[in-house]
Design a protein around this motif. Structure first.
Motif, PDB file in Angstrom:
ATOM      1  N   ALA A 191      27.224  21.915 113.362  1.00 11.54           N
ATOM      2  CA  ALA A 191      28.481  22.538 113.790  1.00 11.54           C
ATOM      3  C   ALA A 191      29.095  23.354 112.659  1.00 11.54           C
ATOM      4  O   ALA A 191      29.649  24.436 112.892  1.00 11.54           O
ATOM      5  N   ALA A 192      28.998  22.843 111.421  1.00  9.89           N
ATOM      6  CA  ALA A 192      29.541  23.595 110.284  1.00  9.89           C
ATOM      7  C   ALA A 192      28.769  24.900 110.069  1.00  9.89           C
ATOM      8  O   ALA A 192      29.364  25.957 109.804  1.00  9.89           O
ATOM      9  N   GLN A 193      27.452  24.845 110.186  1.00  6.99           N
ATOM     10  CA  GLN A 193      26.657  26.064 110.040  1.00  6.99           C
ATOM     11  C   GLN A 193      26.961  27.052 111.163  1.00  6.99           C
ATOM     12  O   GLN A 193      27.062  28.261 110.926  1.00  6.99           O
ATOM     13  N   ARG A 194      27.130  26.542 112.368  1.00  7.61           N
ATOM     14  CA  ARG A 194      27.457  27.425 113.487  1.00  7.61           C
ATOM     15  C   ARG A 194      28.837  28.056 113.294  1.00  7.61           C
ATOM     16  O   ARG A 194      29.041  29.233 113.603  1.00  7.61           O
ATOM     17  N   ALA A 195      29.773  27.288 112.754  1.00  5.34           N
ATOM     18  CA  ALA A 195      31.108  27.837 112.500  1.00  5.34           C
ATOM     19  C   ALA A 195      31.050  28.932 111.448  1.00  5.34           C
ATOM     20  O   ALA A 195      31.758  29.947 111.541  1.00  5.34           O
TER      21      ALA A 195
END
Length: 228
Positions: A191-195
C-alpha cells in the motif's frame, strides 16, 4: 433412546440461541435504508431532468431502481468496519489463544478468556464460539462464528483439524499469528508503494505544463521565427 434424543434437541436449542440473529450484524439499519432510497430517488430525478423528455421519466425510474439495487447489494459500512477491526485483532487473538492453551486451559475456556480480554467484534465472535463448544457443538460448527474475517479461515481449519489436541492447536495458532503479521506487513508495504506511485502522478501532471512552456515553447518559437 429417548433421553439422548431429548438431550440432543436441548443442545440444538441452546446452540440456536447462541447463533446471532441475521439482522444483528448484516442487515441494514433504518437510517441506511432511508439513505439508500433517497440516493436512488435523487439519481432517478437527475436522469429524468437531464434527459428532459417524457421518456426521460422511464429512464429515471430505471436509473433509480438500478441505483437502489446496487446500493442494496453493497456491504453496509458498519459490517465492513467490524470485519476490519476483527481482522486487525486476529493475530493477537491467535497468540492469546495459544498462550491459554499452553497454560492448560480447555479450548472453550481459552476462547472465553481471550474473548473477555479482546472484546470488540473478534471478542464477540470468540465468545459465541466458546459458548458453542461448551454446549457440545462440533468444532466446525463452533468455529464457524469466525467466518467472514480475513485470515480466519486458516484459524478455523487449524481448530477443526487439531480439535482432539489442545497442544497441537496451540502450536498451529502460534504459527498462524506469525503468518498473519507477515501478511499484514506485506500488505502495508504494498500500500505504501502504491501510494508513492499515486503521489507521483499529480506531481507529473503539474510539472509537465511548466516543462512545455519553459522548455519546448521558446525553442519552437525561435525555430519558427527563423523559418518564417
Amino acid at each position: 433412546m429417548v433421553a439422548p434424543i431429548a438431550g440432543g434437541r436441548a443442545v440444538r436449542r441452546r446452540l440456536a440461541a447462541v447463533r446471532p440473529a441475521p439482522s444483528a450484524s448484516s442487515s441494514p439499519s433504518d437510517a441506511e435504508r432511508r439513505t439508500r432510497i433517497l440516493v436512488a430517488a435523487a439519481a432517478g430525478l437527475a436522469v429524468a431532468w437531464f434527459v428532459g423528455t417524457w421518456w426521460g421519466l422511464l429512464l429515471g425510474v430505471a436509473a433509480g431502481a438500478g441505483a437502489e439495487r446496487f446500493l442494496r447489494q453493497r456491504e453496509p459500512a458498519r459490517v465492513r468496519q467490524e470485519r476490519r477491526a476483527a481482522a486487525a485483532d486476529l493475530p493477537l487473538g491467535a497468540d492469546l489463544l495459544a498462550a491459554a492453551l499452553r497454560a492448560g486451559a480447555p479450548v472453550d475456556g481459552a476462547a472465553a478468556a481471550v474473548a473477555d480480554a479482546l472484546d470488540g467484534p473478534l471478542g464477540t465472535r470468540l465468545r459465541r464460539t466458546a459458548r458453542s463448544l461448551a454446549l457440545g457443538a462440533a468444532p466446525a460448527e463452533a468455529w464457524a462464528h469466525l467466518d467472514g474475517i480475513p485470515g480466519a479461515e486458516r484459524l478455523i481449519a487449524a481448530a477443526v483439524r487439531t480439535s482432539a489436541s489442545g497442544g497441537a492447536l496451540a502450536g498451529a495458532l502460534g504459527r498462524l499469528a506469525d503468518d498473519l503479521r507477515a501478511d499484514r506487513a506485506v500488505r502495508i508495504e504494498a500500500a505504501a508503494q502504491r501510494a508513492g506511485v499515486l503521489i507521483v502522478l499529480p506531481l507529473g501532471l503539474c510539472f509537465l505544463p511548466a516543462f512545455l512552456l519553459a522548455g519546448l515553447v521558446p525553442v519552437l518559437i525561435a525555430v519558427l521565427g527563423d523559418v518564417l
